[in-house]
Design an enzyme around this catalytic site. Structure first.
Site, PDB file in Angstrom:
ATOM      1  CG  ASN A  78      -1.848   1.122   1.325  1.00  0.00           C
ATOM      2  OD1 ASN A  78      -1.854   1.994   0.442  1.00  0.00           O
ATOM      3  ND2 ASN A  78      -2.648   1.163   2.373  1.00  0.00           N
TER       4      ASN A  78
ATOM      5  NE  ARG B 236      -6.500   0.944   0.474  1.00  0.00           N
ATOM      6  CZ  ARG B 236      -6.892   1.194   1.702  1.00  0.00           C
ATOM      7  NH1 ARG B 236      -6.082   0.980   2.705  1.00  0.00           N
ATOM      8  NH2 ARG B 236      -8.091   1.657   1.923  1.00  0.00           N
TER       9      ARG B 236
ATOM     10  CG  HIS C 116     -13.112   3.219   3.568  1.00  0.00           C
ATOM     11  ND1 HIS C 116     -13.768   4.271   4.168  1.00  0.00           N
ATOM     12  CD2 HIS C 116     -11.806   3.397   3.849  1.00  0.00           C
ATOM     13  CE1 HIS C 116     -12.884   5.057   4.769  1.00  0.00           C
ATOM     14  NE2 HIS C 116     -11.690   4.543   4.594  1.00  0.00           N
TER      15      HIS C 116
ATOM     16  NE  ARG D 226      -9.362  11.805   4.469  1.00  0.00           N
ATOM     17  CZ  ARG D 226      -9.477  10.507   4.183  1.00  0.00           C
ATOM     18  NH1 ARG D 226     -10.425  10.095   3.372  1.00  0.00           N
ATOM     19  NH2 ARG D 226      -8.655   9.642   4.703  1.00  0.00           N
TER      20      ARG D 226
ATOM     21  CD  GLU E 179      -8.922  -1.200   4.619  1.00  0.00           C
ATOM     22  OE1 GLU E 179      -8.315  -1.046   5.712  1.00  0.00           O
ATOM     23  OE2 GLU E 179      -9.354  -0.262   3.952  1.00  0.00           O
TER      24      GLU E 179
END
Ligand code: ADP
Length: 406
Positions: free
Chosen positions: A9, A94, A182, A242, A380
């Site tokens: 990732n 990813r 996600h 965010r 993940e």
């Protein structure tokens, strides 16, 4: 001697990795995970074994680890020793954006790379780094199979009303759509449900992925129907830094009246808003829970309010609700936030089992609760490793030539 799958990732200044060993009987077992962080500034390699034991915490020479290629080369040296006796058979990446084309992972070739480069403008903060990781592996090990796993793919089957904004069709055709993110986390949870909670696996479920990035996803029979994130990972819930949903008129005002340019807006919306911006205390829910500051409390009130509000909206989207699943850093570890959300959502038929919630049980609603509530840890990296492993066996992946144009 086992086959090993490396999961990468690649972010702006870090290269996170996990290594899974293919275990004939049980599938994939985590061997080790870690990251090279501070790429370009003060690089460090941190790694631990699947058992949790520390394997490395080493400063790396800054002049030698100035970019992703050098970081990967360094990681390769370390993995070479670490994996002695095992054989690296593939790398799974990813990749944040698969655009409209990819509803499944893709085995990487020149055509896939060209398509992913074409999506850089949709995710300029992430996609170039993901691609840099892919290129770095290609340069070092050109014959090693690589698989791109997308954060957007799980959401590609959304009904059209959940995929659109009310903007002219020409803009939609140019790619301005609600992609959702996600997806690897939601897909992992959806795969876990038949085992963890078989009664609800085929039902109407809202999953709340509450980490430093946060979103929610409504699924029906294991398929994503709607997500709170849209064109970018800014929409929906407020996050660590965010903003979450924001009236676009605010942006027009900031540009027209306060002279904000693109970089100012980007910094504001991605880095200076959310829990951090609202509280002016911290982006970390643990700090906010421990703080007496009124704005820290307000930030948590706002967070809980918006989660509960989205839960109602997503339940409407799937026309009812059988279960709620909490996951990711906050969802898995904060009984307080879970309790506050469940209290606000009692009207939907949620009857929280406070003792089970405090004890961190998997099912945290009472036996008679009309809507059951669960805590399911996400993974993940494991999802990426599973996709990569399946790709090696020729299953469920698309190459660019087969990508579904929607
Ligand atoms: P990322 O989105 O970066 O993958 P995680 O899913 O690991 O992040 O979530 C990280 C966040 O989880 C942290 O910002 C922190 O606020 C939150 N978190 C972790 N542990 C707890 C806890 N015990 N209580 C509340 N929040 C927690």
């Amino acid at each position: 001697m086992a086959d090993a799958i490396l999961v990468l990732n690649a972010g702006s200044s870090s290269l996170k990795f996990s290594v899974f060993l293919v275990d004939g009987a049980d599938g994939l077992a985590l061997d080790s995970k870690g990251q090279i962080e501070g790429i370009g500034t003060q690089p460090r390699l941190i790694a631990k074994a699947g058992s949790g034991e520390k394997l490395a915490e080493d400063a790396l020479p800054a002049d030698e680890v100035a970019g992703h290629a050098a970081a990967l080369s360094r990681l390769g040296d370390w993995l070479g020793e670490q994996l002695e006796g095992h054989s690296l058979v593939a790398v799974g990446h990813r990749v944040v954006h698969g655009g409209v084309d990819y509803g499944a992972p893709a085995v990487i070739d020149d055509a896939v790379i060209a398509r992913l480069e074409g999506l850089v403008s949709l995710a300029p903060l992430h996609q170039p780094h993901n691609l840099a990781g892919i290129q770095a592996v290609r340069e070092k090990l050109p014959d090693l199979p690589q698989v791109a796993c997308f954060d957007t793919a799980f959401h590609r089957g959304h009904p059209e009303v959940a995929d659109r904004f009310a903007i002219p069709d020409a803009l939609y055709q140019e790619g301005i759509r609600r992609y959702g993110f996600h997806g690897l986390s939601y897909e992992y949870i959806a795969q876990q449900l038949p085992e963890v909670a078989p009664d609800i696996a085929k039902g109407r479920v809202v999953i709340a992925h509450l980490g430093s990035g946060a979103s929610m996803c409504a699924i029906k029979d294991g398929h994503s129907i709607e997500s709170t994130m849209g064109f970018t990972a800014l929409d929906g819930l407020p996050m660590g830094t965010r903003c979450g949903a924001l009236d676009p008129g605010v942006l027009l005002f900031l540009m027209a009246e306060k002279g904000y340019g693109i970089k100012d807006l980007e910094r504001l919306l991605y880095h200076d808003c959310g829990l951090k911006g609202l509280s002016d205390v911290s982006n970390d829910v643990r700090d906010l829970l421990a703080s007496e500051a009124p704005m820290a409390r307000l930030a948590l009130d706002y967070f809980v309010h918006r989660i509960a509000r989205e839960l109602g909206a997503l339940a409407a989207s799937i026309e009812g609700l059988d279960a709620v699943v909490f996951t990711a850093g906050i969802g898995e570890n904060s009984p307080e936030i879970r309790e506050r959300v469940c209290r606000k959502a009692a009207w939907l038929g949620i009857d929280l089992d406070e003792a089970a919630n405090a004890a961190g049980k998997t099912r945290i609603s009472k036996a008679g609760s009309a809507v059951s509530v669960w805590v399911v840890p996400t993974d993940e990296e494991k999802m990426i490793a599973l996709h990569t492993w399946k790709a090696l066996q020729g299953e469920t992946v698309t190459g660019a030539g087969q990508a579904a144009a929607s």
